[in-house]
Design a protein around this motif. Structure first.
Motif, PDB file in Angstrom:
ATOM      1  N   GLU A 161       0.802  -1.228   0.000  1.00  0.00           N
ATOM      2  CA  GLU A 161       0.000   0.000   0.000  1.00  0.00           C
ATOM      3  C   GLU A 161       0.835   1.280   0.000  1.00  0.00           C
ATOM      4  O   GLU A 161       0.522   2.226  -0.738  1.00  0.00           O
ATOM      5  CB  GLU A 161      -0.961   0.011   1.188  1.00  0.00           C
ATOM      6  CG  GLU A 161      -1.829   1.262   1.187  1.00  0.00           C
ATOM      7  CD  GLU A 161      -2.693   1.381   2.420  1.00  0.00           C
ATOM      8  OE1 GLU A 161      -3.519   2.307   2.438  1.00  0.00           O
ATOM      9  OE2 GLU A 161      -2.529   0.585   3.373  1.00  0.00           O
ATOM     10  N   ALA A 162       1.872   1.343   0.786  1.00  0.00           N
ATOM     11  CA  ALA A 162       2.677   2.577   0.851  1.00  0.00           C
ATOM     12  C   ALA A 162       3.232   2.926  -0.528  1.00  0.00           C
ATOM     13  O   ALA A 162       3.197   4.087  -0.946  1.00  0.00           O
ATOM     14  CB  ALA A 162       3.804   2.419   1.865  1.00  0.00           C
TER      15      ALA A 162
ATOM     16  N   THR B 244       7.333   7.109  -5.024  1.00  0.00           N
ATOM     17  CA  THR B 244       8.726   7.372  -4.666  1.00  0.00           C
ATOM     18  C   THR B 244       9.202   6.471  -3.522  1.00  0.00           C
ATOM     19  O   THR B 244      10.387   6.422  -3.233  1.00  0.00           O
ATOM     20  CB  THR B 244       8.943   8.850  -4.275  1.00  0.00           C
ATOM     21  OG1 THR B 244       8.212   9.135  -3.082  1.00  0.00           O
ATOM     22  CG2 THR B 244       8.509   9.787  -5.399  1.00  0.00           C
ATOM     23  N   MET B 245       8.272   5.794  -2.882  1.00  0.00           N
ATOM     24  CA  MET B 245       8.633   4.838  -1.820  1.00  0.00           C
ATOM     25  C   MET B 245       9.360   3.661  -2.465  1.00  0.00           C
ATOM     26  O   MET B 245       9.177   3.388  -3.659  1.00  0.00           O
ATOM     27  CB  MET B 245       7.380   4.335  -1.097  1.00  0.00           C
ATOM     28  CG  MET B 245       6.602   5.408  -0.365  1.00  0.00           C
ATOM     29  SD  MET B 245       7.467   6.041   1.061  1.00  0.00           S
ATOM     30  CE  MET B 245       7.341   4.658   2.160  1.00  0.00           C
ATOM     31  N   PRO B 246      10.154   2.914  -1.699  1.00  0.00           N
ATOM     32  CA  PRO B 246      10.827   1.746  -2.275  1.00  0.00           C
ATOM     33  C   PRO B 246       9.810   0.744  -2.832  1.00  0.00           C
ATOM     34  O   PRO B 246       8.778   0.495  -2.208  1.00  0.00           O
ATOM     35  CB  PRO B 246      11.570   1.142  -1.086  1.00  0.00           C
ATOM     36  CG  PRO B 246      11.701   2.257  -0.103  1.00  0.00           C
ATOM     37  CD  PRO B 246      10.504   3.139  -0.300  1.00  0.00           C
TER      38      PRO B 246
ATOM     39  N   LEU C  73      -2.977  -2.983  -9.226  1.00  0.00           N
ATOM     40  CA  LEU C  73      -3.162  -2.899  -7.779  1.00  0.00           C
ATOM     41  C   LEU C  73      -3.829  -1.578  -7.373  1.00  0.00           C
ATOM     42  O   LEU C  73      -4.620  -1.556  -6.427  1.00  0.00           O
ATOM     43  CB  LEU C  73      -1.833  -3.101  -7.052  1.00  0.00           C
ATOM     44  CG  LEU C  73      -1.305  -4.532  -7.130  1.00  0.00           C
ATOM     45  CD1 LEU C  73       0.107  -4.612  -6.570  1.00  0.00           C
ATOM     46  CD2 LEU C  73      -2.246  -5.500  -6.418  1.00  0.00           C
ATOM     47  N   LEU C  74      -3.536  -0.505  -8.072  1.00  0.00           N
ATOM     48  CA  LEU C  74      -4.233   0.753  -7.807  1.00  0.00           C
ATOM     49  C   LEU C  74      -5.734   0.592  -8.039  1.00  0.00           C
ATOM     50  O   LEU C  74      -6.559   1.062  -7.249  1.00  0.00           O
ATOM     51  CB  LEU C  74      -3.676   1.881  -8.679  1.00  0.00           C
ATOM     52  CG  LEU C  74      -2.291   2.387  -8.312  1.00  0.00           C
ATOM     53  CD1 LEU C  74      -1.729   3.284  -9.419  1.00  0.00           C
ATOM     54  CD2 LEU C  74      -2.322   3.133  -6.984  1.00  0.00           C
TER      55      LEU C  74
ATOM     56  N   ARG D 183      -9.061   6.283  -0.529  1.00  0.00           N
ATOM     57  CA  ARG D 183      -8.192   7.287  -1.163  1.00  0.00           C
ATOM     58  C   ARG D 183      -7.534   8.192  -0.147  1.00  0.00           C
ATOM     59  O   ARG D 183      -6.563   8.839  -0.430  1.00  0.00           O
ATOM     60  CB  ARG D 183      -8.974   8.122  -2.170  1.00  0.00           C
ATOM     61  CG  ARG D 183      -9.390   7.313  -3.374  1.00  0.00           C
ATOM     62  CD  ARG D 183     -10.022   8.224  -4.404  1.00  0.00           C
ATOM     63  NE  ARG D 183     -10.516   7.452  -5.516  1.00  0.00           N
ATOM     64  CZ  ARG D 183      -9.873   7.336  -6.674  1.00  0.00           C
ATOM     65  NH1 ARG D 183      -8.749   7.948  -6.872  1.00  0.00           N
ATOM     66  NH2 ARG D 183     -10.377   6.609  -7.643  1.00  0.00           N
ATOM     67  N   GLY D 184      -8.064   8.232   1.040  1.00  0.00           N
ATOM     68  CA  GLY D 184      -7.511   9.149   2.055  1.00  0.00           C
ATOM     69  C   GLY D 184      -6.468   8.491   2.912  1.00  0.00           C
ATOM     70  O   GLY D 184      -5.443   8.024   2.437  1.00  0.00           O
ATOM     71  N   SER D 185      -6.741   8.398   4.191  1.00  0.00           N
ATOM     72  CA  SER D 185      -5.772   7.848   5.129  1.00  0.00           C
ATOM     73  C   SER D 185      -5.643   6.344   4.969  1.00  0.00           C
ATOM     74  O   SER D 185      -6.483   5.699   4.374  1.00  0.00           O
ATOM     75  CB  SER D 185      -6.202   8.173   6.565  1.00  0.00           C
ATOM     76  OG  SER D 185      -7.450   7.580   6.815  1.00  0.00           O
ATOM     77  N   ARG D 186      -4.607   5.799   5.552  1.00  0.00           N
ATOM     78  CA  ARG D 186      -4.346   4.354   5.479  1.00  0.00           C
ATOM     79  C   ARG D 186      -5.487   3.567   6.084  1.00  0.00           C
ATOM     80  O   ARG D 186      -6.101   3.993   7.042  1.00  0.00           O
ATOM     81  CB  ARG D 186      -3.050   4.006   6.208  1.00  0.00           C
ATOM     82  CG  ARG D 186      -1.835   4.547   5.500  1.00  0.00           C
ATOM     83  CD  ARG D 186      -0.578   4.154   6.206  1.00  0.00           C
ATOM     84  NE  ARG D 186      -0.466   2.714   6.350  1.00  0.00           N
ATOM     85  CZ  ARG D 186       0.182   1.916   5.519  1.00  0.00           C
ATOM     86  NH1 ARG D 186       0.756   2.418   4.472  1.00  0.00           N
ATOM     87  NH2 ARG D 186       0.271   0.616   5.755  1.00  0.00           N
ATOM     88  N   ALA D 187      -5.754   2.399   5.505  1.00  0.00           N
ATOM     89  CA  ALA D 187      -6.829   1.534   6.023  1.00  0.00           C
ATOM     90  C   ALA D 187      -6.380   0.781   7.237  1.00  0.00           C
ATOM     91  O   ALA D 187      -5.248   0.513   7.446  1.00  0.00           O
ATOM     92  CB  ALA D 187      -7.263   0.558   4.942  1.00  0.00           C
TER      93      ALA D 187
END
Length: 137
Positions: A23-24, A30-32, A94-95, A133-137
């Motif tokens: 998810e990140a 830009t995350m790994p 996945l998106l 779409r907002g904060s992490r689940a």
């Protein structure tokens, strides 16, 4: 005719865990990038969940190099290039599967390929594992 063994049903908790593991990176490119194993697991599990959600053989969903599944009731395709195909990169798939991207937006932007009159029916089955779409689940 050779009988093909039925796939074991996907476990919704395992599918969700696989999506949450990447998810990140889905939220921020830009995350790994996840490991190949993590990416493959998330792609395969979500695609196979779609296959179970909408059994059939009229639309082929391809996410190279990890998986291709057939789904949605209708005419069975047996030879050559299927008339109804949805193809996406692993990240784009996945998106869509996570509800972080809209099918029509991805299609319009060229991030997703869909051919055939039944291919857009996939949009009605998404997201598979909504993370919001907002904060992490």
């Amino acid at each position: 005719m050779v009988a093909v063994a039925a796939r074991k049903p996907t476990d919704p908790a395992q599918v969700r865990d696989a999506v949450l593991a990447v998810e990140a990176w889905l939220r921020d490119e830009t995350m790994p990038q996840p490991s190949r194993a993590e990416l493959a697991a998330a792609v395969r599990m979500t695609a196979r969940s779609l296959e179970q959600l909408a059994p059939g053989n009229s639309v082929e969903v391809r996410v190279p190099p990890f998986v291709a599944v057939q789904c949605i009731e209708g005419p069975r395709h047996t030879r050559g290039t299927p008339p109804n195909v949805v193809e996406a990169s692993p990240r784009e798939w996945l998106l869509l599967a996570a509800g972080l991207e809209d099918f029509d937006d991805a299609l319009a932007a060229g991030r997703l390929n869909a051919s055939g009159h039944r291919a857009p029916a996939i949009a009605d089955l998404l997201p598979i594992v909504p993370v919001g779409r907002g904060s992490r689940a």
